[in-house]
Design a protein around this motif. Structure first.
Motif, PDB file in Angstrom:
ATOM      1  N   ASP A   1      -5.875   6.299 -10.662  1.00 26.17           N
ATOM      2  CA  ASP A   1      -6.421   7.177  -9.366  1.00 26.17           C
ATOM      3  C   ASP A   1      -5.676   6.966  -8.376  1.00 26.17           C
ATOM      4  O   ASP A   1      -5.304   7.767  -7.389  1.00 26.17           O
ATOM      5  N   GLN A   2      -5.269   5.543  -8.041  1.00 24.45           N
ATOM      6  CA  GLN A   2      -4.747   5.188  -6.873  1.00 24.45           C
ATOM      7  C   GLN A   2      -3.041   5.750  -6.955  1.00 24.45           C
ATOM      8  O   GLN A   2      -2.514   6.394  -5.955  1.00 24.45           O
TER       9      GLN A   2
ATOM     10  N   ARG B   1       0.960  -1.234   0.015  1.00 26.08           N
ATOM     11  CA  ARG B   1      -0.044   0.020  -0.059  1.00 26.08           C
ATOM     12  C   ARG B   1       1.093   1.310  -0.077  1.00 26.08           C
ATOM     13  O   ARG B   1       2.134   1.206   0.437  1.00 26.08           O
TER      14      ARG B   1
ATOM     15  N   ASN C   1      -2.106   8.405  -8.834  1.00 27.42           N
ATOM     16  CA  ASN C   1      -2.396   9.946  -8.841  1.00 27.42           C
ATOM     17  C   ASN C   1      -2.789  10.517  -7.399  1.00 27.42           C
ATOM     18  O   ASN C   1      -2.392  11.680  -7.012  1.00 27.42           O
ATOM     19  N   ASN C   2      -3.122   9.581  -6.567  1.00 27.77           N
ATOM     20  CA  ASN C   2      -3.570  10.429  -5.141  1.00 27.77           C
ATOM     21  C   ASN C   2      -2.389   9.945  -4.269  1.00 27.77           C
ATOM     22  O   ASN C   2      -2.667  10.235  -2.964  1.00 27.77           O
ATOM     23  N   TRP C   3      -1.523   9.406  -4.706  1.00 26.45           N
ATOM     24  CA  TRP C   3      -0.182   9.040  -4.013  1.00 26.45           C
ATOM     25  C   TRP C   3       0.520  10.488  -3.459  1.00 26.45           C
ATOM     26  O   TRP C   3       1.354  10.898  -4.569  1.00 26.45           O
ATOM     27  N   ALA C   4       0.181  10.929  -2.532  1.00 30.33           N
ATOM     28  CA  ALA C   4       0.810  12.496  -2.423  1.00 30.33           C
ATOM     29  C   ALA C   4       2.278  12.403  -2.437  1.00 30.33           C
ATOM     30  O   ALA C   4       2.829  11.610  -1.692  1.00 30.33           O
TER      31      ALA C   4
END
Length: 298
Positions: free
Chosen positions: A152-153, A133, A155-158
């Motif tokens: 999406d996953q 994860r 791109n959302n990993w800051a």
């Protein structure tokens, strides 16, 4: 400017005492007296201004603050130890790369290709640990991660940048015995057979049957396995049919211990990515590893 951190000896004593919840066992591990461990932890508690242990009739136990601090200290000490071993083993001449990776992809795809990396870049040493994860790179020793997920996953990993490596094609596979002399099985036939489930993707079979417009009341039934390597092994042993990324079972397909039961792949957006922290001072080892990976995936 002096860093506002306690002594390494105090942290080592605290780490050992936290793992054992015992000053006596910590002293035995560190070859110190119990009194020395107690003094170091007392000095540490005075330094941070927080009680890290509380005494009981049977010894000591961590406070809530102590437990939180212990997990952080253990991570930092482990990273410091690894950095020290790297310098000791190569006298500072090599470059190490700390890599987080999904387990089966690392075992089945990456590791067999690492000898090629060693031939091209003999000064790069790759250390691999399992992560499935997203995580904060600032809180770990990792330089990069091999991650399986959707756009999406990723791109959302800051605070990261990602390079897509390989698209994932998931196909139903089984032991040849389930084909019973046929070249393939229909989705309707598969619906009546034992299904092996992937616990990290519990809806996979249902999605596959829906894509084939087939009713499958038992789509969620069957033994569950955490890793694709486990699911593939169960399928090889004849326990049932599995949905597995084709690239992770290349050896089994080549040897014939597994066969593709139906050529209809599970349509999806998942792919394998190399994820790195988004910062300007990227280490040379990371850059060279990325270039090598992209060529290996081409």
């Amino acid at each position: 400017m002096r860093r506002n951190i306690p002594s390494l000896q105090a942290l080592a004593c605290f780490d050992a005492a936290a793992r054992h919840e015992s000053y006596t066992r910590a002293a035995q591990e560190l070859a110190l007296t119990q009194g020395a461990v107690s003094r170091q932890i007392g000095a540490l508690e005075a330094f941070v201004g927080v009680a890290l242990f509380r005494r009981t009739r049977h010894g000591v136990v961590l406070t809530d603050s102590g437990r939180d601090y212990a997990s952080q200290v253990a991570t930092r000490l482990a990273a410091l130890e690894q950095d020290t071993l790297d310098v000791m083993s190569h006298q500072g001449q090599s470059q190490t790369l700390q890599l987080a990776a999904v387990a089966t992809f690392a075992t089945r795809w990456l590791i067999p290709r690492l000898p090629d990396l060693q031939r091209q870049h003999p000064d790069i040493t790759v250390h691999i640990e399992t992560r499935t994860r997203p995580f904060m790179f600032a809180d770990t020793p990792f330089d990069a991660a091999l991650y399986a997920g959707t756009p999406d996953q990723v791109n959302n990993w800051a605070g990261t940048r990602a390079v897509k490596l390989i698209d994932e094609e998931v196909v139903p596979v089984c032991s040849p015995k389930w084909l019973d002399g046929q070249t393939s099985l229909s989705p309707e036939a598969i619906a009546s057979l034992p299904l092996l489930q992937q616990s990290t993707r519990p809806m996979a079979w249902r999605q596959w049957f829906e894509a084939q417009n087939v009713t499958a009341p038992q789509a969620l039934a069957g033994p569950r396995f955490e890793l694709f390597s486990m699911t593939a092994a169960a399928a090889t042993c004849g326990m049932g049919l599995a949905l597995v990324p084709r690239l992770l079972i290349a050896d089994e397909l080549a040897s014939g211990t597994l066969v593709v039961a139906c050529q209809q792949a599970l349509a999806g957006e998942r792919a394998y990515y190399l994820v790195t922290p988004e910062r300007g001072d990227e280490r040379l080892a990371v850059t060279l590893f990325r270039r090598w990976l992209q060529h290996a995936c081409a």
